[in-house]
Design a protein around this motif. Structure first.
Motif, short mmCIF file in Angstrom:
data_model
loop_
_atom_site.label_atom_id
_atom_site.label_comp_id
_atom_site.label_asym_id
_atom_site.label_seq_id
_atom_site.Cartn_x
_atom_site.Cartn_y
_atom_site.Cartn_z
N THR A 80 0.65 -1.42 -0.12
CA THR A 80 0.12 -0.02 -0.07
C THR A 80 0.83 1.39 -0.03
O THR A 80 0.45 2.29 -0.03
CB THR A 80 -0.98 -0.01 1.22
N GLY A 81 2.22 1.14 0.27
CA GLY A 81 3.22 2.18 -0.01
C GLY A 81 4.49 1.82 0.39
O GLY A 81 4.57 0.56 0.66
N PHE A 82 5.46 2.69 0.41
CA PHE A 82 6.80 2.40 0.73
C PHE A 82 7.28 3.23 1.52
O PHE A 82 7.21 4.56 1.74
CB PHE A 82 7.33 2.28 -0.60
N VAL A 83 8.28 3.08 2.25
CA VAL A 83 9.21 3.59 3.53
C VAL A 83 10.63 3.57 3.11
O VAL A 83 11.06 2.44 3.08
CB VAL A 83 8.84 3.45 4.71
N ILE A 84 11.43 4.58 3.05
CA ILE A 84 12.81 4.75 2.78
C ILE A 84 13.48 4.69 4.28
O ILE A 84 13.07 5.75 4.68
CB ILE A 84 13.03 5.53 1.80
N PHE A 85 14.45 4.20 4.61
CA PHE A 85 14.98 4.01 6.10
C PHE A 85 16.28 4.74 5.94
O PHE A 85 17.12 4.62 5.11
CB PHE A 85 15.25 2.71 6.52
N ALA A 86 16.59 5.85 6.78
CA ALA A 86 17.76 6.58 6.76
C ALA A 86 18.23 6.22 8.23
O ALA A 86 17.70 6.89 9.08
CB ALA A 86 17.52 8.25 6.57
N HIS A 87 19.35 5.54 8.19
CA HIS A 87 19.90 5.23 9.60
C HIS A 87 20.95 6.42 10.12
O HIS A 87 21.44 7.26 9.37
CB HIS A 87 20.74 3.92 9.61
N GLY A 88 21.33 6.17 11.17
CA GLY A 88 21.98 7.32 12.12
C GLY A 88 23.46 7.04 11.73
O GLY A 88 23.92 6.09 11.12
N SER A 89 24.20 7.84 12.48
CA SER A 89 25.61 7.78 12.42
C SER A 89 26.23 6.39 13.25
O SER A 89 25.52 5.96 14.16
CB SER A 89 26.63 8.89 13.16
N GLY A 90 26.96 5.74 12.44
CA GLY A 90 27.59 4.42 13.24
C GLY A 90 26.75 3.23 12.96
O GLY A 90 26.97 2.16 13.50
N ALA A 121 17.38 11.32 10.61
CA ALA A 121 16.21 11.93 10.81
C ALA A 121 16.38 13.38 10.34
O ALA A 121 15.55 14.20 9.29
CB ALA A 121 15.68 11.87 12.12
N GLY A 122 17.64 13.87 10.47
CA GLY A 122 18.02 15.21 9.95
C GLY A 122 18.10 15.30 8.43
O GLY A 122 17.34 16.10 7.70
N ALA A 123 18.51 14.04 7.83
CA ALA A 123 18.63 13.90 6.16
C ALA A 123 17.15 13.82 5.92
O ALA A 123 16.90 14.22 4.69
CB ALA A 123 19.34 12.78 6.04
#
Length: 435
Positions: A248-258, A334-336
């Motif tokens: 029904t949709g897609f989510v792109i994950f952006a991980h944090g430092s390290g 999250a900032g990105a």
């Protein structure tokens, strides 16, 4: 041999088809390892799912050896002969039982998220574990189900010994899909037998409740994963694509430092989204040669641009191009994600930040019009203040979710499951609004 617990569950289903759609039956999983098996069984048989929490009473000097077991509701099973042979006296037994009872009560509240247990009055209770060994915990679980009002008790597991029925006398019926000639331990029947986490148990139980209420949840059935490369112009970024049937949709994950796309925290959230019918792309935002350069980790414009490129790449995929797409960002990610969402060409539908640094998006925060959920641990004081300030600068719908007692990485029992449940709710709501 079974590939994993899901394979074991599918084999067990052939022995349980008579219960499909039975309005008087309830599936009860034994945490932890029995719940992934029970979730598949409950889903395929179209039955509700609950847990029955059991604690083994380990011998004082050999904790892995069960002297008996206790289960919620005050059920108690003791191996009197073994206790005598071990020379365990009443005071030693009482100390073990007192300790395990306290842990049992805590786990009951944790795994059900403080919800009441499902009523078993007059029901057929189908208790499911990933295997049957000594029978102590199975017997305690069956007695507990009976005490909760079950009219009939069935114990079922993918594997067990030849004398399985004798080991669980309180069950009206004992079913084992595989009974090997030589049986030493449950784990020998599985090629993959990784421990099941409390977080996964919480999610599977919650998802089953949602399914009973009408949502088409999937207990990891029909979800395909594949390794992909996302072009960024000069090079390709590595990613893992999770694709449910008819997403029904897609989510792109952006991980944090390290961290990376292999982050167990992000993978747990992605799994919860997949089972809700949402596709996921977990990707490494840095190339291998860049990971050693600290300044790259905090280069928010560069990371944000790569998220935008990933979104456009997804848009070219068959079956995805017309679906709503969101971002899930953790920490610096999250900032990105918020930086990327402010780009006019981004057209992102919704965003979730986990323990995020939304302040790193800088002046672009005011240009984010997509709905944003900010999830922060209640004990992560500095980041909580940063998120409150960032929320005030957002230009669209937003919600701040504070997980009580959680710190920055949400390592506390049940905390990450609360993140996944909140994120799932947010994406499902806003994806449905974009139809």
């Amino acid at each position: 041999m079974f590939r994993d617990r899901i394979d074991g569950a599918n084999r067990l289903l052939s022995e349980l088809h008579e219960f499909r759609g039975d309005n008087n039956a309830v599936v009860l999983g034994l945490p932890r390892g029995g719940v992934p098996v029970a979730a598949v069984v409950a889903e395929e048989l179209e039955l509700p799912l609950d847990v029955v929490v059991v604690r083994k009473l380990g011998a004082p000097f050999q904790p892995e050896l069960a002297m008996g077991a206790i289960a919620e509701g005050g059920t108690r099973v003791l191996h009197e002969t073994l206790i005598s042979e071990l020379g365990v006296d009443y005071s030693q037994l009482a100390r073990v039982e007192q300790r395990e009872l306290a842990m049992l009560n805590d786990r009951v509240q944790l795994l059900r998220r403080n919800a009441p247990p499902r009523s078993l009055d007059g029901c057929t209770a189908i208790l499911v574990d990933d295997g049957l060994a000594t029978g102590a915990t199975a017997e305690a679980a069956c007695r507990s189900a009976r005490a909760r009002g079950a009219d009939r008790v069935v114990f079922a597991a993918p594997v067990g010994p030849h004398d399985a029925a004798r080991r669980v006398p309180s069950a009206d019926r004992v079913i084992c899909a595989n009974v090997p000639d030589s049986f030493y331990a449950v784990g020998q029947a599985y090629a993959e037998f990784a421990p099941t986490s409390d977080e996964e148990v919480i999610l599977l139980v919650d998802e089953a409740r949602q399914r009973v209420e009408g949502r088409p949840w999937r207990a990891r059935i029909g979800i395909r994963t594949s390794e992909v490369e996302v072009p960024t112009g000069r090079a390709a970024l590595r990613g893992t694509l999770g694709l449910p049937a008819d997403p029904t949709g897609f989510v792109i994950f952006a991980h944090g430092s390290g961290s990376s796309r292999s982050s167990p925290r992000n993978r747990l959230v992605a799994g919860a989204l997949n089972r809700a019918g949402i596709g996921t792309l977990l990707m490494d935002l840095l190339l291998p040669r860049e990971e050693a350069h600290r300044e790259k980790v905090f280069d928010i414009p560069m990371l944000g641009e790569r998220l935008v490129l990933a979104l456009h790449w997804l848009r070219t995929a068959e079956g995805i191009r017309r679906l709503p797409i969101g971002y899930f960002g953790a920490s610096t990610g999250a900032g990105a994600a918020l930086w990327a969402a402010a780009a006019p060409e981004s057209a992102v539908t919704a965003i979730v930040s986990r323990g995020g640094r939304p302040d790193l998006a800088g002046d672009r925060l005011g240009s984010v019009s997509a709905p944003v959920m900010l999830i922060v641990g209640g004990d992560d004081a500095i980041v909580l203040d940063l998120n409150r300030n960032a929320q005030a600068r957002l230009n669209g719908p937003s919600e701040l979710v504070v997980v009580p007692g959680a710190t920055h990485l949400f390592e506390e029992p049940g905390a990450l499951a609360e993140v996944a449940i909140a994120a799932r709710r947010w994406f499902l709501h806003w994806f449905s609004q974009s139809d």
